[in-house]
Design a protein around this motif. Structure first.
Motif, short mmCIF file in Angstrom:
data_model
loop_
_atom_site.label_atom_id
_atom_site.label_comp_id
_atom_site.label_asym_id
_atom_site.label_seq_id
_atom_site.Cartn_x
_atom_site.Cartn_y
_atom_site.Cartn_z
N GLU A 63 0.83 -1.20 0.00
CA GLU A 63 0.00 0.00 0.00
C GLU A 63 0.87 1.26 0.00
O GLU A 63 0.52 2.27 -0.62
CB GLU A 63 -0.94 -0.01 1.21
CG GLU A 63 -2.07 -1.02 1.09
CD GLU A 63 -3.10 -0.86 2.19
OE1 GLU A 63 -3.63 0.26 2.36
OE2 GLU A 63 -3.36 -1.85 2.90
N GLU A 64 1.98 1.23 0.70
CA GLU A 64 2.90 2.37 0.70
C GLU A 64 3.42 2.65 -0.71
O GLU A 64 3.55 3.80 -1.13
CB GLU A 64 4.08 2.11 1.65
CG GLU A 64 3.73 2.18 3.12
CD GLU A 64 4.94 1.89 3.99
OE1 GLU A 64 6.08 1.97 3.48
OE2 GLU A 64 4.77 1.59 5.18
N LEU A 65 3.74 1.57 -1.44
CA LEU A 65 4.23 1.73 -2.81
C LEU A 65 3.15 2.36 -3.69
O LEU A 65 3.43 3.29 -4.46
CB LEU A 65 4.67 0.39 -3.38
CG LEU A 65 5.12 0.38 -4.85
CD1 LEU A 65 6.28 1.33 -5.07
CD2 LEU A 65 5.50 -1.03 -5.28
N LEU A 66 1.93 1.88 -3.57
CA LEU A 66 0.83 2.45 -4.37
C LEU A 66 0.63 3.92 -4.02
O LEU A 66 0.48 4.77 -4.92
CB LEU A 66 -0.46 1.66 -4.12
CG LEU A 66 -1.68 2.14 -4.90
CD1 LEU A 66 -1.48 1.92 -6.40
CD2 LEU A 66 -2.94 1.41 -4.44
N LEU A 115 -3.04 -5.40 -15.96
CA LEU A 115 -1.71 -5.20 -15.38
C LEU A 115 -0.60 -5.37 -16.40
O LEU A 115 0.55 -5.58 -16.04
CB LEU A 115 -1.51 -6.18 -14.22
CG LEU A 115 -2.44 -5.95 -13.02
CD1 LEU A 115 -2.26 -7.05 -11.99
CD2 LEU A 115 -2.20 -4.59 -12.40
N SER A 116 -0.97 -5.30 -17.67
CA SER A 116 0.03 -5.40 -18.74
C SER A 116 -0.16 -4.24 -19.70
O SER A 116 -1.26 -3.71 -19.84
CB SER A 116 -0.10 -6.73 -19.48
OG SER A 116 0.07 -7.82 -18.60
N ILE A 158 1.94 -3.66 -9.03
CA ILE A 158 1.49 -2.44 -8.33
C ILE A 158 1.94 -1.21 -9.10
O ILE A 158 1.19 -0.22 -9.22
CB ILE A 158 2.05 -2.43 -6.89
CG1 ILE A 158 1.46 -3.60 -6.10
CG2 ILE A 158 1.72 -1.11 -6.20
CD1 ILE A 158 2.13 -3.83 -4.76
N ARG A 159 3.14 -1.23 -9.66
CA ARG A 159 3.62 -0.07 -10.42
C ARG A 159 2.79 0.13 -11.69
O ARG A 159 2.48 1.27 -12.06
CB ARG A 159 5.10 -0.26 -10.77
CG ARG A 159 6.02 -0.15 -9.56
CD ARG A 159 7.48 -0.26 -9.93
NE ARG A 159 8.34 -0.24 -8.76
CZ ARG A 159 8.70 0.85 -8.12
NH1 ARG A 159 8.28 2.03 -8.56
NH2 ARG A 159 9.47 0.79 -7.05
N VAL A 160 2.43 -0.97 -12.37
CA VAL A 160 1.59 -0.84 -13.56
C VAL A 160 0.22 -0.27 -13.17
O VAL A 160 -0.30 0.64 -13.81
CB VAL A 160 1.43 -2.20 -14.27
CG1 VAL A 160 0.42 -2.10 -15.40
CG2 VAL A 160 2.77 -2.67 -14.82
N ALA A 161 -0.36 -0.82 -12.09
CA ALA A 161 -1.66 -0.35 -11.64
C ALA A 161 -1.59 1.12 -11.23
O ALA A 161 -2.45 1.93 -11.59
CB ALA A 161 -2.16 -1.20 -10.48
N GLY A 162 -0.53 1.48 -10.50
CA GLY A 162 -0.37 2.87 -10.07
C GLY A 162 -0.17 3.81 -11.24
O GLY A 162 -0.70 4.93 -11.25
N SER A 163 0.58 3.36 -12.24
CA SER A 163 0.81 4.20 -13.42
C SER A 163 -0.50 4.45 -14.17
O SER A 163 -0.77 5.56 -14.63
CB SER A 163 1.83 3.52 -14.33
OG SER A 163 2.03 4.27 -15.51
#
Length: 948
Positions: free
Chosen positions: A423-426, A487-488, A455-460
């Protein structure tokens, strides 16, 4: 006060209220908003607005045009953001709400870090600042004022970009800068600063001829277009190159930028940093492995930066492209060529032979303090020639495979993030405002399987779609069939990363990977894997271990293998036939569950087809059977749900029957009920069934469910089972049904009807010569006589049943029969004999893990101990019996345990503690209609009242 508005000026004008994108109206209205935003929180008069917004086409109405435009703007923006005072208008914005403000804050932070000598931090902050730009600032907006601002902001961006490039040059990133600078110089060959930086990057990378060629090309452009010679900055660099003055900095830093978000890896980071501290005993080599997207490179680069003070002669980095789309892995000889050139070795000194090249590499590193990061290694053999020899150096290797062949001094297996760090990363990626809904954010990272790449793909996606909210993203990811697609991306993401790992597997490994994707069980062991792959368990185990080595499977417990959730979905997407795989797995589970049941109960509890298609594990003792069920029960139930969904009716009812007896034995009633419910539905649908399968399931529903729902409720499925059984049906099944009906009827009322059922069952058992069934029927007859208080007749039936059980080798029924014998001996006041028999029953019950029979053994033992005045033991076993009964959920077991505990406490002289147990026992007995127990409980309460 917080204003619910965010604006972006560093590109096309955009605005958001919360997470919702705003329609900012036509061009002139946007120009008005842009002017107010550039002067945010300042008062701008109407006359000034006319000059700044309409300078290219002044309106004839003058300042009168401003109020209607402001009115329209207010309608588009959140309430109270645009205010009007006596002197003019103002746009109220929070400091963080404007991308331009964020840009300047980051630039200031970067410049401050540079002054403090923190070059890595400075470069990171300036990179973040430049990332605020999303195109030409204020693009498409009319007016002289905004055109001036557009030019100012563009120049400001180029100045900051040049500063960041200078930092990268100071950090030894010369080779990495060349492509970026080539593009910048091609776009504007007259900007001497970028040309000079490109010359330095070429020069410091050992490419002096290209540096001089760049100077000549830029000089020609300046002379042809402006009629001037290059300035002193370019000329000085040109002279230094000509005189070959210090072509590269003393310290090489080839590490890539590791991003601004690094969370949740402090423990692993500490392990790597500690392990890479140089020692006098040898070269420290640390291997980091993990599945695709787990963050191996980020950890390696962050650790390497943390070690800058240790490895003072340089940090070298090379991507070996073990898993890079469209690229073959870098051969060791080519990797050594690059590394040697990085150290300043001229091409003519680099030998062609691999061994000689590796020897030169070790020689060049001797005595230096250099850290070498070998990223994305395909295997250990590719790394061997690249290892340094000097103990003053260090080597850090990352790979998707476990590099077992590499002689590493330390290994770090990188797992997914824990939920909090995920969650911190998001939050770090999308900002606290976007991630404010903690439940939705937790759901998003859960759907991502806590995998950093996902998570990075989702956050982006969320960050670049201002109209989306984290709740919207959560709902999109919640659709399991489209999660991998979400997620891709076209340039990468989860599926492409997994595909590269899959492509590196052998054909056998790929097939097992695909097959396991169709398995709905939580985990799998070698026998189950062998069943689905149709290979021997030893072969399956070898393939499973290889998939673990490739970080495509997890082995969280020895011999138990499972997928990461996203990898399971990827494996399922590869298209292996689900029905065939499920049928093979269900057949294995059916035969293994039957073997486990036979081991637990001492006899086969269900009829199954023979033989098994797959090899079965050795299940000889009760402990073996229970251990197998403990490990596989949940997996069998998951497979049972899948066979039901796929319409595999025969597999469903047979498997449901086989596993229900284990759930019964372990007192897992909810799972038992689900297994039987699925089995009954399938039996009723099975077109091949003539009623016999349905009768088998209904027998188990009535027999196993009796301990939870009571005897009267159980009579209905048992009578239905007898009706469904064809006249020509299995005689053993008929005998079992009659026995179950008689026993259950006896629990409702131990009348002559119950005995008639049991006598008929006994005749069937003798007709078919089934000693095991006969012994069970005799045990039920003993129970019925006991409930009628005919203890001598009950004892005779029990003893005949025990003799037959021993003759038939039916160990499963013996604890129950011994309990019956013990109860009868107690009632006949033969206490010493009862104590011996019940002690044996308890021992057998413990060995078999038979909770229900063990409950009765303990309950009867409490009476036996109390008769001998052994009060401490009597109360201990009575309370243990009650605890097991409550855990089992069996009302009948609870009734017996409470009555015995109450009687023990009363006999001990503690009526106050005995009373609530008598009350509960009486309530249960009234519900069950058991007259003998009702009388015993009522008499106990009366004794409590007299003793009070």
């Amino acid at each position: 006060m917080t204003y619910n508005l965010r604006l972006a000026l560093l590109g096309p004008l955009r605005g958001w209220s919360g997470g919702e994108a705003l329609d900012l109206g036509p061009g002139r209205l946007q120009a008005l908003l842009a002017v107010l935003a550039l002067r945010a929180n300042q008062v701008v008069s109407a006359d000034e607005l006319v000059e700044l917004v309409w300078s290219d086409a002044p309106p004839s109405t003058g300042a009168k045009i401003v109020p209607p435009y402001v009115y329209r703007l207010r309608k588009l923006l959140p309430e109270d953001v645009v205010t009007r005072g006596r002197d003019g208008y103002s746009l109220r914005l929070d400091p963080e709400a404007l991308d331009l403000s964020r840009f300047e804050q980051l630039v200031t932070a970067g410049q401050s870090a540079r002054q403090d000598g923190e070059l890595d931090t400075a470069a990171a902050r300036l990179s973040e600042a430049l990332a605020q730009f999303h195109g030409e600032p204020l693009s498409g907006l009319a007016g002289h004022y905004l055109a001036v601002q557009r030019h100012r902001l563009t120049e400001r961006r180029l100045k900051v970009l040049a500063e960041r490039i200078d930092l990268d040059l100071d950090r030894g990133r010369s080779a990495d800068l060349v492509p970026e600078l080539v593009e910048l110089v091609d776009e504007d060959p007259l900007r001497e600063q970028f040309a000079g930086q490109l010359m330095l990057a070429y020069w410091r990378s050992g490419r002096s001829s290209e540096a001089l060629e760049t100077y000549g090309r830029v000089r020609r452009e300046l002379v042809d277009q402006l009629g001037v010679e290059p300035g002193p900055y370019l000329r000085e660099i040109h002279q230094r190159i000509l005189h070959n003055e210090a072509p590269r900095p003393a310290v090489r830093d080839e590490l890539p930028y590791d991003g601004s978000t690094f969370v949740g890896r402090e423990r692993e980071l500490g392990e790597v940093v500690t392990a890479l501290s140089p020692t006098s005993t040898g070269l420290p080599v640390v291997a980091i492995d993990g599945m695709a997207g787990v963050g191996k490179t980020a950890l390696a680069v962050r650790a390497a930066r943390r070690l800058a003070d240790v490895y003072t002669d340089g940090r070298l980095f090379i991507d070996l492209h073990g898993y890079t789309p469209g690229r073959e892995p870098v051969p060791p000889a080519e990797a050594l060529d690059r590394l040697l050139r990085t150290l300043g070795v001229t091409p003519d000194r680099i030998p062609a032979d691999l061994e000689e090249r590796a020897a030169l590499w070790r020689s060049e590193l001797a005595g230096r303090r250099v850290l070498i990061v070998l990223d994305n290694a395909p295997d250990g053999t590719a790394v061997g020639p690249l290892l340094a020899g000097s103990p003053t150096c260090g080597v850090l290797v990352t790979s998707r495979r476990q590099l077992t062949e590499l002689d590493a001094t330390a290994r770090v297996a990188l797992d997914v993030l824990d939920p909090r760090a995920a969650e911190e990363l998001l939050t770090a990626m999308v900002g606290p405002e976007q991630a404010a809904d903690s439940d939705a954010a937790a759901a998003v990272v859960g759907y991502c399987g806590y995998l950093p790449l996902a998570i990075r793909v989702a956050g982006s996606r969320l960050r670049h779609r201002p109209s989306w909210t984290v709740e919207h993203l959560s709902s999109r990811l919640g659709a399991q069939d489209r999660r991998l697609a979400e997620l891709s991306t076209a340039s990468g993401g989860v599926s492409p990363a997994f595909a590269l790992s899959y492509e590196h597997l052998s054909a056998d490994e790929q097939r097992l990977f695909r097959l396991l994707g169709q398995v709905t069980a939580q985990d799998v062991e070698p026998y189950a894997a062998a069943a689905v792959a149709e290979v021997e368990p030893t072969t399956a185990e070898d393939l499973l271990e290889r998939l673990v080595d490739a970080n495509l499977l997890l082995e969280l417990r020895s011999g138990r293998f499972q997928f990461h959730d996203l990898l399971r979905q990827y494996a399922r997407s590869l298209g292996e036939p689900e029905t065939d795989t499920t049928e093979r797995l269900a057949d294995y589970y059916l035969h293994a569950a039957a073997e486990a049941g036979a081991a637990i109960f001492g006899t086969r509890m269900t009829e199954i087809p023979s033989p098994a298609m797959a090899t079965l594990p050795s299940l000889e003792t009760p402990a073996d059977g229970l251990a197998w069920g403990d490990a596989e029960g949940t997996n069998v139930l998951a497979t049972l749900r899948r066979t039901d969904a796929l319409g595999l009716d025969e597999a469903t009812w047979r498997l449901g029957l086989a596993i229900a007896t284990y759930f019964y034995q372990r007192a897992r009633p909810d799972e038992m009920d689900e297994a039987l419910e699925l089995a009954l539905g399938a039996a009723r649908r099975d077109p091949a069934d003539n009623g016999e399968a349905e009768a088998r399931v209904l027998l188990s529903v009535g027999s196993l469910g009796r301990y939870r729902q009571g005897a009267e409720q159980s009579l209905r499925p048992l009578r239905e089972a007898l009706d469904r059984l064809p006249p020509t049906g299995d005689l053993v099944l008929r005998g079992r049904l009659l026995a179950a009906l008689g026993y259950t009827q006896a629990k409702v009322s131990p009348d002559d009807e119950a005995l008639r059922f049991l006598q008929e069952a006994l005749e069937v058992a003798r007709r078919v010569g089934n000693a095991s069934l006969e012994s069970r029927v005799l045990a039920y007859i003993g129970v019925t006589h006991g409930d009628r208080l005919e203890f001598a007749d009950a004892l005779a039936a029990y003893e005949d049943g025990l003799r037959l059980a021993k003759k038939a080798g039916d160990d499963g029924v013996q604890p129950e029969v011994l309990n019956g014998i013990g109860e009868c001996l107690l009632e006949l006041d033969r206490v010493d004999e009862a104590l011996d028999v019940l002690t044996t029953a308890r021992t057998l019950g413990v060995e078999r893990g038979a909770d229900y029979s063990l409950i009765y053994s303990l309950a009867f033992l409490s009476t036996a101990y109390s008769r001998h005045g052994r009060w401490t033991e009597a109360q201990e076993v009575a309370r243990e019996a009650l605890r097991l009964a409550m855990d089992s959920g069996s009302r009948q077991s609870e009734l017996n345990a409470r009555l015995r505990l109450a009687q023990t406490l009363l006999a001990y002289g503690d009526p106050e503690q005995a009373r609530p147990h008598f009350v509960r026992a009486l309530d249960l007995a009234l519900d069950e209609g058991q007259e003998s127990v009702i009388g015993a409980a009522a008499a106990g309460l009366a004794d409590c009242d007299r003793s009070a």
